[in-house]
Design a protein around this motif. Structure first.
Motif, PDB file in Angstrom:
ATOM      1  N   SER A 191      21.406 -42.696 -10.060  1.00  0.00           N
ATOM      2  CA  SER A 191      22.280 -41.766  -9.370  1.00  0.00           C
ATOM      3  C   SER A 191      21.463 -40.796  -8.519  1.00  0.00           C
ATOM      4  N   PRO A 192      22.060 -40.306  -7.442  1.00  0.00           N
ATOM      5  CA  PRO A 192      21.331 -39.356  -6.600  1.00  0.00           C
ATOM      6  C   PRO A 192      21.204 -38.004  -7.290  1.00  0.00           C
ATOM      7  N   ILE A 193      20.071 -37.366  -7.067  1.00  0.00           N
ATOM      8  CA  ILE A 193      19.833 -36.032  -7.608  1.00  0.00           C
ATOM      9  C   ILE A 193      19.530 -35.110  -6.437  1.00  0.00           C
ATOM     10  N   ASP A 194      20.316 -34.047  -6.317  1.00  0.00           N
ATOM     11  CA  ASP A 194      20.105 -33.041  -5.290  1.00  0.00           C
ATOM     12  C   ASP A 194      19.373 -31.866  -5.913  1.00  0.00           C
ATOM     13  N   VAL A 195      18.370 -31.371  -5.213  1.00  0.00           N
ATOM     14  CA  VAL A 195      17.585 -30.261  -5.727  1.00  0.00           C
ATOM     15  C   VAL A 195      17.300 -29.293  -4.584  1.00  0.00           C
ATOM     16  N   SER A 196      17.320 -28.000  -4.874  1.00  0.00           N
ATOM     17  CA  SER A 196      17.019 -26.957  -3.898  1.00  0.00           C
ATOM     18  C   SER A 196      15.839 -26.150  -4.409  1.00  0.00           C
ATOM     19  N   PHE A 197      14.952 -25.760  -3.488  1.00  0.00           N
ATOM     20  CA  PHE A 197      13.785 -24.972  -3.881  1.00  0.00           C
ATOM     21  C   PHE A 197      13.205 -24.272  -2.666  1.00  0.00           C
ATOM     22  N   ASN A 198      12.369 -23.271  -2.927  1.00  0.00           N
ATOM     23  CA  ASN A 198      11.610 -22.596  -1.875  1.00  0.00           C
ATOM     24  C   ASN A 198      10.247 -23.244  -1.807  1.00  0.00           C
ATOM     25  N   PHE A 199       9.789 -23.516  -0.589  1.00  0.00           N
ATOM     26  CA  PHE A 199       8.582 -24.297  -0.375  1.00  0.00           C
ATOM     27  C   PHE A 199       7.625 -23.528   0.522  1.00  0.00           C
ATOM     28  N   LEU A 200       6.389 -23.363   0.063  1.00  0.00           N
ATOM     29  CA  LEU A 200       5.338 -22.726   0.851  1.00  0.00           C
ATOM     30  C   LEU A 200       4.503 -23.828   1.495  1.00  0.00           C
ATOM     31  N   VAL A 201       4.514 -23.888   2.826  1.00  0.00           N
ATOM     32  CA  VAL A 201       3.795 -24.931   3.557  1.00  0.00           C
ATOM     33  C   VAL A 201       2.323 -24.539   3.662  1.00  0.00           C
ATOM     34  N   THR A 202       1.446 -25.408   3.174  1.00  0.00           N
ATOM     35  CA  THR A 202       0.007 -25.166   3.271  1.00  0.00           C
ATOM     36  C   THR A 202      -0.672 -26.087   4.275  1.00  0.00           C
ATOM     37  N   GLN A 203       0.032 -27.163   4.679  1.00  0.00           N
ATOM     38  CA  GLN A 203      -0.580 -28.109   5.618  1.00  0.00           C
ATOM     39  C   GLN A 203       0.498 -28.930   6.312  1.00  0.00           C
TER      40      GLN A 203
ATOM     41  N   ASP B 198       8.455 -30.284  13.875  1.00  0.00           N
ATOM     42  CA  ASP B 198       8.007 -29.458  15.000  1.00  0.00           C
ATOM     43  C   ASP B 198       8.255 -27.972  14.760  1.00  0.00           C
ATOM     44  N   SER B 199       9.323 -27.626  14.054  1.00  0.00           N
ATOM     45  CA  SER B 199       9.671 -26.222  13.868  1.00  0.00           C
ATOM     46  C   SER B 199       9.008 -25.581  12.648  1.00  0.00           C
ATOM     47  N   ILE B 200       8.214 -26.316  11.902  1.00  0.00           N
ATOM     48  CA  ILE B 200       7.552 -25.803  10.702  1.00  0.00           C
ATOM     49  C   ILE B 200       6.212 -25.174  11.078  1.00  0.00           C
ATOM     50  N   LYS B 201       5.923 -24.031  10.452  1.00  0.00           N
ATOM     51  CA  LYS B 201       4.646 -23.357  10.655  1.00  0.00           C
ATOM     52  C   LYS B 201       3.919 -23.236   9.320  1.00  0.00           C
ATOM     53  N   VAL B 202       2.630 -23.490   9.333  1.00  0.00           N
ATOM     54  CA  VAL B 202       1.803 -23.395   8.125  1.00  0.00           C
ATOM     55  C   VAL B 202       1.768 -21.940   7.665  1.00  0.00           C
ATOM     56  N   GLY B 203       1.890 -21.739   6.359  1.00  0.00           N
ATOM     57  CA  GLY B 203       1.845 -20.406   5.777  1.00  0.00           C
ATOM     58  C   GLY B 203       3.205 -19.769   5.569  1.00  0.00           C
ATOM     59  N   ASN B 204       4.265 -20.383   6.087  1.00  0.00           N
ATOM     60  CA  ASN B 204       5.617 -19.840   5.925  1.00  0.00           C
ATOM     61  C   ASN B 204       6.319 -20.475   4.736  1.00  0.00           C
ATOM     62  N   ARG B 205       7.303 -19.733   4.208  1.00  0.00           N
ATOM     63  CA  ARG B 205       8.141 -20.236   3.124  1.00  0.00           C
ATOM     64  C   ARG B 205       9.461 -20.710   3.719  1.00  0.00           C
ATOM     65  N   TYR B 206       9.954 -21.827   3.196  1.00  0.00           N
ATOM     66  CA  TYR B 206      11.201 -22.400   3.681  1.00  0.00           C
ATOM     67  C   TYR B 206      12.087 -22.768   2.504  1.00  0.00           C
ATOM     68  N   SER B 207      13.388 -22.620   2.714  1.00  0.00           N
ATOM     69  CA  SER B 207      14.371 -23.073   1.736  1.00  0.00           C
ATOM     70  C   SER B 207      14.659 -24.535   2.022  1.00  0.00           C
ATOM     71  N   VAL B 208      14.505 -25.373   1.008  1.00  0.00           N
ATOM     72  CA  VAL B 208      14.623 -26.819   1.183  1.00  0.00           C
ATOM     73  C   VAL B 208      15.697 -27.372   0.248  1.00  0.00           C
ATOM     74  N   GLU B 209      16.508 -28.267   0.789  1.00  0.00           N
ATOM     75  CA  GLU B 209      17.431 -29.057  -0.019  1.00  0.00           C
ATOM     76  C   GLU B 209      17.002 -30.507   0.128  1.00  0.00           C
ATOM     77  N   ALA B 210      16.846 -31.183  -0.989  1.00  0.00           N
ATOM     78  CA  ALA B 210      16.349 -32.555  -0.965  1.00  0.00           C
ATOM     79  C   ALA B 210      17.183 -33.420  -1.905  1.00  0.00           C
ATOM     80  N   ARG B 211      17.095 -34.729  -1.668  1.00  0.00           N
ATOM     81  CA  ARG B 211      17.801 -35.698  -2.504  1.00  0.00           C
ATOM     82  C   ARG B 211      16.844 -36.841  -2.811  1.00  0.00           C
ATOM     83  N   PHE B 212      16.916 -37.301  -4.041  1.00  0.00           N
ATOM     84  CA  PHE B 212      16.169 -38.502  -4.410  1.00  0.00           C
ATOM     85  C   PHE B 212      16.977 -39.280  -5.432  1.00  0.00           C
ATOM     86  N   TYR B 213      16.640 -40.537  -5.559  1.00  0.00           N
ATOM     87  CA  TYR B 213      17.294 -41.398  -6.539  1.00  0.00           C
ATOM     88  C   TYR B 213      16.316 -41.590  -7.686  1.00  0.00           C
TER      89      TYR B 213
END
Length: 124
Positions: A27-39, A68-83
């Protein structure tokens, strides 16, 4: 005794197969988290850390417009799905630190292909 039509038998087989597939497929699992981009990687992916997940590095694949819109060092709110097809080994689970990993389903992020459904680039 009446004969059962051939098409009825085929229909029953397909219905049983469909029922089995729906109940035993992952089954699909949806997850939300804050992500700090390092690279930012050249293959339209980003690497970084999830808040509350210790120092474990995570790699997320993005489409080109998101990347293209992502910058290293910024935090982003991410919603993702995986099976949840593959399980993380107990040995790897023991190395995870942080409250994010206390939810057993979140560990599937490390063992399965993750599709980023939304990354909020409006607030950095």
């Amino acid at each position: 005794m009446r004969k059962i039509p051939f098409f009825t038998i085929i229909a029953i087989v397909f219905l049983a197969g469909g029922y089995y597939f729906l109940h035993n497929s992952s089954s699909p699992i949806d997850v939300s988290f804050n992500f700090l981009v390092t690279q930012k990687n050249d293959d339209n992916s980003i690497s970084g850390n999830i808040e509350g997940a210790g120092d474990k590095k995570i790699k997320l694949d993005l489409d080109e417009s998101q990347w293209d819109s992502i910058k290293v060092g910024n935090r982003y709110s991410v919603e993702a799905r995986f099976y949840d097809k593959h399980k993380l080994s107990n040995k790897e689970k023991k190395t995870l630190e942080g409250p994010f990993w206390s939810n057993e389903t979140n560990t599937g992020i490390l063992a399965n292909d993750v599709e980023v459904t939304m990354i909020d680039t409006s607030v950095n």
